[in-house]
Each structure stands twice: as structure tokens, then as C-alpha cells.
Scaffold this motif. Sequence first.
Motif, PDB file in Angstrom:
ATOM      1  N   THR A 161      16.858  -8.602 -13.500  1.00  0.00           N
ATOM      2  CA  THR A 161      17.009  -9.765 -14.375  1.00  0.00           C
ATOM      3  C   THR A 161      15.785  -9.996 -15.267  1.00  0.00           C
ATOM      4  OG1 THR A 161      16.298 -11.144 -12.502  1.00  0.00           O
ATOM      5  CG2 THR A 161      18.653 -11.007 -12.922  1.00  0.00           C
ATOM      6  N   ARG A 162      14.726  -9.206 -15.099  1.00  0.00           N
ATOM      7  CA  ARG A 162      13.569  -9.303 -15.981  1.00  0.00           C
ATOM      8  C   ARG A 162      13.818  -8.554 -17.288  1.00  0.00           C
ATOM      9  NH1 ARG A 162       8.753 -10.869 -13.340  1.00  0.00           N
ATOM     10  NH2 ARG A 162       9.385 -12.360 -11.745  1.00  0.00           N
ATOM     11  N   LYS A 163      13.000  -8.847 -18.285  1.00  0.00           N
ATOM     12  CA  LYS A 163      13.106  -8.167 -19.575  1.00  0.00           C
ATOM     13  C   LYS A 163      12.950  -6.662 -19.403  1.00  0.00           C
ATOM     14  CE  LYS A 163      12.928  -7.341 -24.058  1.00  0.00           C
ATOM     15  NZ  LYS A 163      14.172  -7.217 -24.821  1.00  0.00           N
ATOM     16  N   LEU A 164      11.972  -6.278 -18.584  1.00  0.00           N
ATOM     17  CA  LEU A 164      11.820  -4.876 -18.195  1.00  0.00           C
ATOM     18  C   LEU A 164      11.628  -4.853 -16.684  1.00  0.00           C
ATOM     19  CD1 LEU A 164       9.493  -3.379 -20.947  1.00  0.00           C
ATOM     20  CD2 LEU A 164      11.833  -2.704 -20.473  1.00  0.00           C
ATOM     21  N   PRO A 165      12.027  -3.762 -16.023  1.00  0.00           N
ATOM     22  CA  PRO A 165      11.894  -3.702 -14.566  1.00  0.00           C
ATOM     23  C   PRO A 165      10.460  -3.971 -14.128  1.00  0.00           C
ATOM     24  CG  PRO A 165      13.137  -1.826 -15.371  1.00  0.00           C
ATOM     25  CD  PRO A 165      12.597  -2.536 -16.579  1.00  0.00           C
ATOM     26  N   ILE A 166      10.319  -4.636 -12.982  1.00  0.00           N
ATOM     27  CA  ILE A 166       8.988  -4.907 -12.452  1.00  0.00           C
ATOM     28  C   ILE A 166       8.742  -4.017 -11.255  1.00  0.00           C
ATOM     29  CG2 ILE A 166       8.927  -7.314 -13.210  1.00  0.00           C
ATOM     30  CD1 ILE A 166       9.565  -7.951 -10.151  1.00  0.00           C
ATOM     31  N   CYS A 167       7.467  -3.819 -10.950  1.00  0.00           N
ATOM     32  CA  CYS A 167       7.106  -3.093  -9.745  1.00  0.00           C
ATOM     33  C   CYS A 167       6.985  -4.112  -8.622  1.00  0.00           C
ATOM     34  CB  CYS A 167       5.777  -2.361  -9.932  1.00  0.00           C
ATOM     35  SG  CYS A 167       5.293  -1.432  -8.474  1.00  0.00           S
ATOM     36  N   PRO A 168       7.790  -4.015  -7.559  1.00  0.00           N
ATOM     37  CA  PRO A 168       7.730  -5.017  -6.502  1.00  0.00           C
ATOM     38  C   PRO A 168       6.425  -4.980  -5.719  1.00  0.00           C
ATOM     39  CG  PRO A 168       9.133  -3.192  -5.853  1.00  0.00           C
ATOM     40  CD  PRO A 168       8.763  -2.964  -7.281  1.00  0.00           C
ATOM     41  N   GLU A 223      -4.715   1.671  -0.026  1.00  0.00           N
ATOM     42  CA  GLU A 223      -3.853   2.848   0.116  1.00  0.00           C
ATOM     43  C   GLU A 223      -2.888   2.704   1.281  1.00  0.00           C
ATOM     44  OE1 GLU A 223      -4.883   7.476   0.367  1.00  0.00           O
ATOM     45  OE2 GLU A 223      -6.156   6.311  -0.963  1.00  0.00           O
ATOM     46  N   GLU A 224      -3.391   2.155   2.391  1.00  0.00           N
ATOM     47  CA  GLU A 224      -2.548   2.016   3.581  1.00  0.00           C
ATOM     48  C   GLU A 224      -1.385   1.072   3.311  1.00  0.00           C
ATOM     49  OE1 GLU A 224      -2.985   0.716   8.243  1.00  0.00           O
ATOM     50  OE2 GLU A 224      -4.763   1.248   7.107  1.00  0.00           O
ATOM     51  N   ASP A 225      -1.673  -0.046   2.611  1.00  0.00           N
ATOM     52  CA  ASP A 225      -0.614  -0.997   2.272  1.00  0.00           C
ATOM     53  C   ASP A 225       0.432  -0.341   1.380  1.00  0.00           C
ATOM     54  OD1 ASP A 225      -1.899  -2.838   3.729  1.00  0.00           O
ATOM     55  OD2 ASP A 225      -2.604  -4.074   2.067  1.00  0.00           O
ATOM     56  N   THR A 226      -0.008   0.442   0.411  1.00  0.00           N
ATOM     57  CA  THR A 226       0.907   1.117  -0.500  1.00  0.00           C
ATOM     58  C   THR A 226       1.793   2.100   0.258  1.00  0.00           C
ATOM     59  OG1 THR A 226      -0.738   0.941  -2.268  1.00  0.00           O
ATOM     60  CG2 THR A 226       1.056   2.483  -2.622  1.00  0.00           C
ATOM     61  N   GLU A 227       1.188   2.852   1.171  1.00  0.00           N
ATOM     62  CA  GLU A 227       1.940   3.815   1.980  1.00  0.00           C
ATOM     63  C   GLU A 227       3.015   3.112   2.804  1.00  0.00           C
ATOM     64  OE1 GLU A 227       2.976   7.457   3.095  1.00  0.00           O
ATOM     65  OE2 GLU A 227       0.919   7.407   2.348  1.00  0.00           O
ATOM     66  N   THR A 228       2.626   2.005   3.442  1.00  0.00           N
ATOM     67  CA  THR A 228       3.572   1.242   4.268  1.00  0.00           C
ATOM     68  C   THR A 228       4.703   0.693   3.418  1.00  0.00           C
ATOM     69  OG1 THR A 228       1.773   0.593   5.756  1.00  0.00           O
ATOM     70  CG2 THR A 228       3.803  -0.688   5.886  1.00  0.00           C
ATOM     71  N   PHE A 229       4.324   0.122   2.258  1.00  0.00           N
ATOM     72  CA  PHE A 229       5.337  -0.436   1.359  1.00  0.00           C
ATOM     73  C   PHE A 229       6.313   0.648   0.904  1.00  0.00           C
ATOM     74  CE2 PHE A 229       6.795  -0.706  -2.999  1.00  0.00           C
ATOM     75  CZ  PHE A 229       7.553  -1.865  -2.951  1.00  0.00           C
ATOM     76  N   TRP A 230       5.770   1.799   0.515  1.00  0.00           N
ATOM     77  CA  TRP A 230       6.617   2.877  -0.021  1.00  0.00           C
ATOM     78  C   TRP A 230       7.618   3.360   1.027  1.00  0.00           C
ATOM     79  CZ3 TRP A 230       8.019   4.601  -4.520  1.00  0.00           C
ATOM     80  CH2 TRP A 230       8.614   5.849  -4.633  1.00  0.00           C
ATOM     81  N   GLU A 231       7.134   3.559   2.255  1.00  0.00           N
ATOM     82  CA  GLU A 231       8.008   4.080   3.304  1.00  0.00           C
ATOM     83  C   GLU A 231       9.049   3.051   3.748  1.00  0.00           C
ATOM     84  OE1 GLU A 231       8.218   7.174   4.284  1.00  0.00           O
ATOM     85  OE2 GLU A 231       6.585   7.716   2.936  1.00  0.00           O
ATOM     86  N   ASN A 232       8.640   1.774   3.824  1.00  0.00           N
ATOM     87  CA  ASN A 232       9.542   0.740   4.347  1.00  0.00           C
ATOM     88  C   ASN A 232      10.472   0.147   3.291  1.00  0.00           C
ATOM     89  OD1 ASN A 232       8.318   1.094   6.794  1.00  0.00           O
ATOM     90  ND2 ASN A 232       6.961  -0.664   6.603  1.00  0.00           N
ATOM     91  N   THR A 233       9.963   0.032   2.066  1.00  0.00           N
ATOM     92  CA  THR A 233      10.725  -0.681   1.030  1.00  0.00           C
ATOM     93  C   THR A 233      10.946   0.145  -0.231  1.00  0.00           C
ATOM     94  OG1 THR A 233       9.751  -2.745   1.829  1.00  0.00           O
ATOM     95  CG2 THR A 233      10.838  -2.823  -0.313  1.00  0.00           C
ATOM     96  N   GLY A 234       9.880   0.792  -0.699  1.00  0.00           N
ATOM     97  CA  GLY A 234       9.925   1.476  -1.994  1.00  0.00           C
ATOM     98  C   GLY A 234      11.038   2.499  -2.115  1.00  0.00           C
ATOM     99  N   LYS A 235      11.172   3.359  -1.117  1.00  0.00           N
ATOM    100  CA  LYS A 235      12.190   4.422  -1.170  1.00  0.00           C
ATOM    101  C   LYS A 235      13.599   3.831  -1.222  1.00  0.00           C
ATOM    102  CE  LYS A 235       9.760   8.229   1.097  1.00  0.00           C
ATOM    103  NZ  LYS A 235       9.729   9.084   2.310  1.00  0.00           N
ATOM    104  N   LYS A 236      13.837   2.774  -0.420  1.00  0.00           N
ATOM    105  CA  LYS A 236      15.162   2.137  -0.388  1.00  0.00           C
ATOM    106  C   LYS A 236      15.463   1.474  -1.723  1.00  0.00           C
ATOM    107  CE  LYS A 236      14.928   1.179   4.575  1.00  0.00           C
ATOM    108  NZ  LYS A 236      14.779   0.121   5.599  1.00  0.00           N
ATOM    109  N   LEU A 237      14.437   0.820  -2.290  1.00  0.00           N
ATOM    110  CA  LEU A 237      14.608   0.155  -3.579  1.00  0.00           C
ATOM    111  C   LEU A 237      14.950   1.164  -4.669  1.00  0.00           C
ATOM    112  CD1 LEU A 237      14.347  -2.425  -5.339  1.00  0.00           C
ATOM    113  CD2 LEU A 237      11.925  -1.871  -5.572  1.00  0.00           C
ATOM    114  N   MET A 238      14.221   2.292  -4.690  1.00  0.00           N
ATOM    115  CA  MET A 238      14.470   3.315  -5.696  1.00  0.00           C
ATOM    116  C   MET A 238      15.876   3.899  -5.554  1.00  0.00           C
ATOM    117  SD  MET A 238      11.874   3.332  -7.572  1.00  0.00           S
ATOM    118  CE  MET A 238      10.908   1.872  -7.283  1.00  0.00           C
ATOM    119  N   ALA A 239      16.351   4.017  -4.314  1.00  0.00           N
ATOM    120  CA  ALA A 239      17.703   4.542  -4.084  1.00  0.00           C
ATOM    121  C   ALA A 239      18.757   3.636  -4.715  1.00  0.00           C
ATOM    122  CB  ALA A 239      17.965   4.691  -2.586  1.00  0.00           C
ATOM    123  N   VAL A 240      18.545   2.315  -4.598  1.00  0.00           N
ATOM    124  CA  VAL A 240      19.489   1.357  -5.201  1.00  0.00           C
ATOM    125  C   VAL A 240      19.440   1.463  -6.718  1.00  0.00           C
ATOM    126  CG1 VAL A 240      20.205  -1.051  -5.363  1.00  0.00           C
ATOM    127  CG2 VAL A 240      19.162  -0.226  -3.253  1.00  0.00           C
TER     128      VAL A 240
END
Length: 325
Positions: free
Chosen positions: A198-205, A216-233
Motif C-alpha cells: 500500500t506504499r508508493k514504493l515497496p518498503i523494506c520491513p 549482522e546477527e539481527d539481519t540473519e535472524t530476520f531473513w531466516e524467520n521473516t524475510g524469505k517468507k515475505l519474499m515468497a509472497v
Amino acid sequence: VQLCSKGFAIDDPLKSSPDDISRLASFIESKLVICYLKLGQPGIALSHSHRSIIQNPSYFRHHLLQAACFRCLQRYSEAARSAMVADCLYVLAGGTGLETSDLIQLYWQALIQEALSEEVSFSVLYTPFDKEDKADKIKEANKTFAEKHPDYTQHIFTDPHGIHLLPEPAESLPDQQYLLTLGFRDKEMGKTVEKSLTRKLPICPDQKALFSPSMEEDTETFWENTGKKLMAVMDFIGSTKIKDERSPCARAVELFHRASALGRLRRGQQQSQVMSQAMAELATIPYLQRVSQEDDKLLQSLTADAMDILAGGTGDRVWTKLQQV
């Protein structure tokens, strides 16, 4: 390919036009795609398919080869998008072979079904749309979805900025458009996807980590838990949406976000491949739809950014400013 990079398309480099050189380089890259697919190396083949599209984005067969690479890598939603683009380019270029178009449509349809069969976190509903009152149609679609998919009602919404296409034979429903409704098992995931759409351009969550390279650790955790699923959608949504009402560059911006996350995770090879994919996406846009002067400026700036990132450049770019805004 080396000769093309030096300006040769025919024996005399002085008579080789840039278009001739690009077409020849694209032809060679497409043959390398086929070679690597036959060698069972779809990852390398995919890189060559991106290059073939960048050199000659209007040729539908290059997008079909890209679809084949994604399919071999079991990235079915992205494969479906490539097949959709191939079909649109074939029709727009005046392709008259109904049999060819029908075969591409069948391939596209099979890839969408494959993508859905792999998915357990969300489900979808396509509703025919014919210029009715959009707000009323969205309410109706959300209600119908809840009735048909009771297991995916933690968060339901209809894509407000995209009219979707489905693979249907050209002679049956040539201009039928659809609304896409999504329902999720996880409420937070649904909210995040809706927020991005719903944003003008997609945002990075992953906004917190965006400006903190040390996390780096936070990014890794986010990517594995949320990022991959979000990208799939987001990939699945893109498999039936040729135009985005927000901006023609919206899909490419999603890929920039993905490459940015991979860069922070120090996955350089994956980041380069996603940036090449973004460049192929940007190169194809003008052949699929009319682009306003403002969007054309953004398209050119993002293309320059992608080239700079692939070349290992650093510093201020339009992309950096977009993230900050």
C-alpha cells in the motif's frame, strides 16, 4: 561475447551498430543458458538468462528461458512471472500463432499451480473485475475469501494497486482482469505484506537493520524467520501482475531491497544475481507499458544504480536516497 564487448557484431567494428552488438550478445548468452541447463547447472544458466534479457529485453524467448531456469531451481513464482512476461511480449510484438500463445499460457498456468502447491502460509482468491466500484468489489472479495478459505483468516486483504491477469486462451477472455485477495495464517506476516503493497514504493520491513550494518546477527535472524517468507509472497503476487498502479519500477525496487539484505549478510554472489535480475526487470518495463517522464527518470536512475552496485561501486545513489526517504 568478448568480441561483442569490443564492438564487433560483424567483421568491421566501425559498421556494427549498438543494437546489432546487443542482439548478437543476447543470442550468445541465450545459447549459454541452454548449455548450462543441459549440464544441470541452472544457477549459472540463470545468470546468463538475466544477461540475455538485459541485452535484448523485447524478445519473448529469452524470458521463457529465464522461466526454465527458475523452474529448475524450484522458484516457481518467479518462473511464472517470466512466463507471463513472455506471453505479453509475444502478443505485443504481433505474435499471431495462437498455438504458441496457448502453450506459453499453459506453462504459466502450471507454474502458478506449482507455486501454490508449495505454499502453506497463505492462500489466494482471484475475482473477475470489470471497472465496477473497486471499493465494493474489494469488500465482496474479502468476504468470499473468508468463506472459501477459513484456515487463512488471520489477516485478509485485496491488493489495492494491481489488476491481475490469469493464463487464459487468447480467443476466450482476451482482456479479463482480476483482483487478487490474500489470506494468511500469520497475522503479522499478512500486515507486513499489506503495508509493503500500500506504499508508493515497496518498503523494506527490516528498517532497523537497514541503517545499522553492524547488526549482522539481527539481519540473519530476520531473513531466516521473516524475510524469505515475505519474499515468497511478493514473488507470488508478481506472478500475475504485469502492471503496478503505484510505479512501473515497484517490482524492481522489491529486488533492490532483497539485494540490499543479501549484501548485509555478505552473500555477494546471491546479491549480484538479484541485482542482475533487477536490471533485467528494469530493461523490460518500457516494452510492457507506457512510462511517464517521472517514472522514466526513476527507471534510468535505478538502472545506473544497479550497474554501479554490480561494478562494486559505493557512495550516494538514487537507491540510497529512496531508502532514506
